[in-house]
Design an enzyme around this catalytic site. Structure first.
Site, PDB file in Angstrom:
ATOM      1  N   MET A   1      14.317   0.188  40.834  1.00  0.00           N
ATOM      2  CA  MET A   1      14.411   0.087  39.397  1.00  0.00           C
ATOM      3  C   MET A   1      15.760  -0.478  38.988  1.00  0.00           C
ATOM      4  O   MET A   1      15.899  -1.086  37.955  1.00  0.00           O
ATOM      5  CB  MET A   1      14.222   1.476  38.782  1.00  0.00           C
ATOM      6  CG  MET A   1      13.749   1.440  37.352  1.00  0.00           C
ATOM      7  SD  MET A   1      12.247   0.513  37.143  1.00  0.00           S
ATOM      8  CE  MET A   1      11.061   1.663  37.838  1.00  0.00           C
ATOM      9  N   VAL A   4      23.495   0.395  41.131  1.00  0.00           N
ATOM     10  CA  VAL A   4      24.765   0.735  40.487  1.00  0.00           C
ATOM     11  C   VAL A   4      25.889   0.092  41.276  1.00  0.00           C
ATOM     12  O   VAL A   4      25.950   0.213  42.501  1.00  0.00           O
ATOM     13  CB  VAL A   4      24.965   2.260  40.423  1.00  0.00           C
ATOM     14  CG1 VAL A   4      26.302   2.588  39.768  1.00  0.00           C
ATOM     15  CG2 VAL A   4      23.841   2.916  39.643  1.00  0.00           C
ATOM     16  N   LYS A  19      25.391  -0.503  35.883  1.00  0.00           N
ATOM     17  CA  LYS A  19      23.991  -0.292  36.272  1.00  0.00           C
ATOM     18  C   LYS A  19      23.201  -1.560  35.972  1.00  0.00           C
ATOM     19  O   LYS A  19      23.154  -2.041  34.839  1.00  0.00           O
ATOM     20  CB  LYS A  19      23.421   0.876  35.484  1.00  0.00           C
ATOM     21  CG  LYS A  19      21.977   1.197  35.833  1.00  0.00           C
ATOM     22  CD  LYS A  19      21.882   2.028  37.069  1.00  0.00           C
ATOM     23  CE  LYS A  19      20.456   2.447  37.368  1.00  0.00           C
ATOM     24  NZ  LYS A  19      20.377   3.218  38.602  1.00  0.00           N
ATOM     25  N   ASP A 119      14.492  11.543  33.140  1.00  0.00           N
ATOM     26  CA  ASP A 119      14.598  11.449  34.603  1.00  0.00           C
ATOM     27  C   ASP A 119      15.664  12.399  35.124  1.00  0.00           C
ATOM     28  O   ASP A 119      16.484  12.036  35.963  1.00  0.00           O
ATOM     29  CB  ASP A 119      14.912  10.014  35.019  1.00  0.00           C
ATOM     30  CG  ASP A 119      14.624   9.772  36.500  1.00  0.00           C
ATOM     31  OD1 ASP A 119      13.807  10.532  37.081  1.00  0.00           O
ATOM     32  OD2 ASP A 119      15.200   8.840  37.080  1.00  0.00           O
TER      33      ASP A 119
END
Length: 499
Positions: A1, A4, A19, A119
């Site tokens: 997804m 970093v 990110k 999350d």
């Protein structure tokens, strides 16, 4: 997804975390989906950037670069909760509760701004060293999730082990969904795994939807709270205020040990049967900590019989302290730290690669807590835990205690916090709380008086750290025997040997 990166902000001359998030639509031929998702992510990332709170990662900027978003964030120096449990093992309930309080504070700020994290999991909770700040991070990934996420073909956004059942089934989500994830995260901190973790993703999703959570046995006082947080019905989960109220006494309980009136010595002409064990004023275990520590105290309650009269416990302040600095070695004989001229533990090399164990004073008794000492003969022994041992004089006028635990947090700060809490104790009066030395290393001494059921008591506590463990040698006694009591205490301190 996303990934970093550690980066340098040349304009402001600071190190940041960046990110990288892909915003591609789930369907290649659906540009509307990609555009909607970009706008949603930008809106929520901007909302997060407005949150200036100790427990929320700070977002500095968002850069839109076509198929990617770059979120510039604060770089937190520390480990994730996931890594801590993997490397150091599960946490103590008090330590987990302390982390839970930090997350509650973070979610309160986030939810007030209309944002859902979506999350929360151990990997997204950072514990910053050395101050042990709890930081909720990874809002960029959270912004990708929406109510339709799991109804889209082949797409599962987030971590199934920590995903609320309403999110799995595509039902409406809200703040209770984040609280579910918080409950699963705290349960994982206590056991090392999610209470719904199974061998496959499908089995995990089935467990989230239909099975009861596997609350770890180590949850202790957190068990009912975790059960409530992991309720299938979002409306049955506690609100943030109720959650905070339930966590606080577990994370920072008042140091309230229990005490009983001293048992009178049996008269020679009327011998009495030996009564059952009774308790003196005692320091409770630390905030573990855990750390944590960090950090955790337990409330102890007990009743004991003495000479046919029941005695009740009173508020007494003391602490089993955990810290991370100092390695006491050679005795310096200072008054506050004690130690006198007694032997110090030594490790002597023999042939290369081998060592002799520390030499022990004559008559020293080894304890499971990793230390040895020479308590007075004829005193009653009471083992509270493997690492905590009490000895009580025959007349009940003095008690000696030795303890050990993992060293977590700052030694002096932990004792100072406990001393502040102790002020609520009956007739509590601080004599001193100061740094000292014990066998050449840093230590802390805490001395105070208090009254219990009309009987005056004097307490003296000494704490120090050696090689990652925290040790205490304590005593409390009635002032009428002070000279004898302090002489006994000094002898015991001289004999104390870290193994």
């Amino acid at each position: 997804m996303g990934r970093v990166w550690r980066a340098a902000d040349d304009m402001l001359d600071r190190t940041v975390a960046v990110k990288e998030i892909r915003i591609d639509g789930r369907a290649p031929d659906d540009p509307e989906d990609a555009r909607t998702r970009r706008e949603r992510t930008l809106r929520e990332a901007r909302a997060t950037a407005r949150i200036d709170h100790l427990n929320v990662v700070r977002v500095y900027d968002v850069v839109d670069d076509g198929e990617r978003l770059w979120i510039v964030m604060e770089l937190v120096t520390g480990r994730s909760l996931e890594r801590i449990t993997a490397e150091d093992g599960p946490l103590h309930p008090g330590e987990a509760a302390r982390i839970g309080l930090g997350l509650v504070a973070a979610l309160r700020q986030v939810h007030e701004r209309g944002v859902l994290h979506r999350d929360i999991k151990p990997g997204n909770v950072l514990i910053e060293a050395p101050g042990q700040r709890v930081v909720l991070t990874d809002f960029g990934i959270a912004a990708i999730q929406d109510a339709k996420a799991l109804t889209m073909v082949g797409m599962l956004v987030g971590s199934p082990d920590y995903m609320a059942p309403e999110r799995v089934s595509g039902r409406p989500q809200g703040p209770p969904s984040d609280l579910w994830s918080l409950g699963a995260t705290l349960a994982a901190a206590l056991s090392g795994r999610s209470p719904f973790s199974r061998g496959t993703t499908l089995a995990t999703l089935h467990a989230v939807l239909y099975e009861e959570p596997e609350i770890p046995a180590a949850a202790g006082p957190l068990h009912p709270l975790l059960t409530a947080l992991l309720a299938k019905d979002p409306q049955a989960r506690p609100a943030l205020d109720a959650l905070e109220a339930a966590l606080r006494p577990i994370a920072h309980p008042e140091p309230v040990p229990t005490v009983t009136l001293p048992r009178p010595a049996p008269r020679p002409t009327h011998p009495q049967p030996h009564p059952g064990p009774h308790r003196r004023p005692e320091p409770p275990p630390p905030p573990r900590p855990p750390g944590p520590g960090p950090w955790w105290h337990r409330r102890r309650t007990a009743l004991a019989a003495a000479a046919g009269v029941a005695a009740v416990g009173a508020v007494v302040a003391a602490v089993l302290v955990t810290a991370t600095s100092g390695s006491p070695r050679d005795d310096d004989g200072d008054r506050a730290g004690g130690g006198g001229g007694g032997p110090s533990p030594t490790v002597t090399a023999t042939v290369e690669g081998t060592y002799r164990p520390p030499s022990l004073p004559p008559g020293a008794r080894q304890e499971a807590g990793g230390y040895a000492w020479d308590p007075p003969e004829g005193w009653r022994r009471d083992v509270r835990t493997g690492a905590e041992v009490h000895y009580t004089s025959p007349d009940g006028a003095q008690e000696l205690v030795a303890k050990s635990s993992l060293a977590r947090g700052d030694l002096m700060e932990t004792w100072r916090t406990s001393e502040e809490n102790a002020r609520q104790g009956r007739d509590y009066r601080k004599i001193r709380l100061e740094e000292t030395t014990f066998r050449g290393g840093p230590a802390v001494v805490w001395e105070y008086t208090f009254t219990l059921e009309g009987v005056a008591w004097h307490a003296r506590l000494l704490g120090f750290n050696v090689d990652g463990k925290s040790y205490q040698v304590n005593t409390w006694y009635q002032p009428g025997i002070e000279e004898q009591a302090l002489a006994t205490y000094e002898d015991v301190k001289k004999s104390f040997t870290v193994l």
